[in-house]
Design an enzyme around this catalytic site. Structure first.
Site, short mmCIF file in Angstrom:
data_model
loop_
_atom_site.label_atom_id
_atom_site.label_comp_id
_atom_site.label_asym_id
_atom_site.label_seq_id
_atom_site.Cartn_x
_atom_site.Cartn_y
_atom_site.Cartn_z
N ASP A 183 -10.92 3.21 4.69
CA ASP A 183 -11.39 1.82 4.61
C ASP A 183 -12.92 1.78 4.53
O ASP A 183 -13.49 0.77 4.11
CB ASP A 183 -10.96 1.03 5.86
CG ASP A 183 -9.67 0.25 5.66
OD1 ASP A 183 -9.47 -0.27 4.56
OD2 ASP A 183 -8.90 0.17 6.63
N LYS A 196 0.84 -1.21 0.00
CA LYS A 196 0.00 0.00 0.00
C LYS A 196 0.87 1.25 0.00
O LYS A 196 0.61 2.21 -0.73
CB LYS A 196 -0.95 -0.02 1.21
CG LYS A 196 -2.04 -1.08 1.08
CD LYS A 196 -2.82 -1.35 2.36
CE LYS A 196 -3.80 -2.51 2.15
NZ LYS A 196 -4.55 -2.90 3.36
N GLN A 254 -4.30 -1.54 9.67
CA GLN A 254 -4.30 -2.86 9.04
C GLN A 254 -4.93 -3.90 9.98
O GLN A 254 -4.57 -4.00 11.15
CB GLN A 254 -2.86 -3.27 8.66
CG GLN A 254 -2.75 -4.57 7.90
CD GLN A 254 -3.40 -4.54 6.51
OE1 GLN A 254 -3.46 -3.49 5.86
NE2 GLN A 254 -3.89 -5.68 6.06
N1 GUN Z 1 -7.09 -6.63 6.18
C1 GUN Z 1 -7.57 -7.34 5.15
N2 GUN Z 1 -8.23 -6.53 4.28
C2 GUN Z 1 -8.16 -5.29 4.81
C3 GUN Z 1 -8.66 -4.02 4.38
O1 GUN Z 1 -9.31 -3.87 3.34
N3 GUN Z 1 -8.37 -2.96 5.19
C4 GUN Z 1 -7.67 -3.11 6.35
N4 GUN Z 1 -7.46 -2.01 7.08
N5 GUN Z 1 -7.19 -4.27 6.77
C5 GUN Z 1 -7.44 -5.36 6.00
#
Ligand code: GUN
Length: 297
Positions: free
Chosen positions: A119, A52, A96
């Protein structure tokens, strides 16, 4: 011939269209900023966060990284989120998931300032989505919606089956599919671990979205002829490889491909779209907070 839906290609298209949005923001003196917060020793989470950050750098989004010891209590994480909420250079905050078991996930997600919640997991943003007025669509379901559109799969009037009911994918996916809007208007069924006969549900679907988190749960015998199959799963299974594992989806690719009209691979399907839509939401967050309009793709 079954079509293989190329997530890298569609994600590249979205990223290149976002470039002009970033230029518009830059010329108004705004550099979009994303904060990633990692509180985990899990190798997969570390990899996702660094992917990311790299994608941000490539697009000209500033990234700030906060790393917390996974043994710290919830309060320490909440204080860090308060700092990021107050930082005007940070337009988006991504914590995350999964977080360690002792952390109160709900308190964490609710602490993020809703206009920085890229998110889309804050209850205010989840509520806006359910109400049909999404601010930040959650990245994976939004990416899937874009993949379907790019593959010319019109969901209107179709039967869609979502396998999985997580807050991250299954529930928001179903909400997007039932919206009275482009990429919606599907008759949508959500299946989960207590569904009595999963195959019976998936076989009648025009679109199957597999987001259960079980390796190769869905095989060709559970797919109807000519369906579109979207595989959200990224499961590490033991294998005789250098790393000791390989990645497999929630779908048994070869047997499902034999039945499907179109299918996403793992890797190279949904994964790149999740990151592209995170960039999209970060640009949108910067646009909202700086009050600089941009033409989002
Ligand atoms: N863990 C797995 N998918 C995601 C996501 O889309 N966002 C976040 N913050 N953590 C994740």
């Amino acid at each position: 011939m079954t079509r293989i839906i190329d997530g890298n290609e569609v994600a590249d298209g979205i990223r290149s269209e976002l470039e002009s949005c970033v230029e518009t923001l830059e010329s108004a003196g705004v550099t979009p900023g994303l904060a990633t917060v990692l509180m985990s020793d899990d190798g997969a989470s570390e990899t996702y966060v660094s992917m990311k950050q790299r994608a941000c750098a490539e697009l000209g989004i500033e990234s700030v990284h906060a790393e917390l010891d996974p043994t710290e209590p919830t309060d320490v994480l909440l204080e860090r989120i308060d700092d990021l909420n107050a930082d005007p250079a940070v337009h988006g905050i991504l914590v995350q998931l999964p977080l360690p078991d002792h952390i109160d996930d709900r308190a964490v997600l609710e602490r993020i300032e809703p206009t920085k919640d890229v998110d889309g997991f804050h209850p205010e943003n989840a509520g806006l989505l359910v109400a049909g007025e999404p601010r930040f669509k959650p990245c994976t379901p939004h990416g899937i919606q874009r993949l379907l559109a790019a593959a010319d799969v019109d969901t209107e009037g179709k039967d869609a089956v979502v396998v999985g009911r997580s807050n991250i994918v299954g529930k928001p996916m179903a909400n997007l599919l039932i919206q009275k809007a482009d990429g919606g208007n599907a008759t949508t069924t959500v299946c989960h671990s207590r569904t009595a006969d999963l195959g019976e549900k998936t076989r009648q679907a025009d679109v199957v979205i597999a987001a259960a988190g079980y390796p190769e749960l869905i095989d060709g015998s559970m797919i109807g002829e000519g369906a579109t199959v979207i595989d959200v799963g990224v499961n590490r299974v033991e294998a005789d490889t250098e790393k000791g594992y390989e990645l497999v989806g929630d779908v048994e690719f070869e047997s499902a491909k034999a039945k499907a009209d179109a299918i996403t691979p793992v890797p190279g399907g949904v994964g790149p779209m999740t990151i592209a839509m995170l960039l999209y939401n970060t640009v949108k967050a910067a646009s909202i907070q700086a009050d600089v309009p941009v033409s989002l793709p």
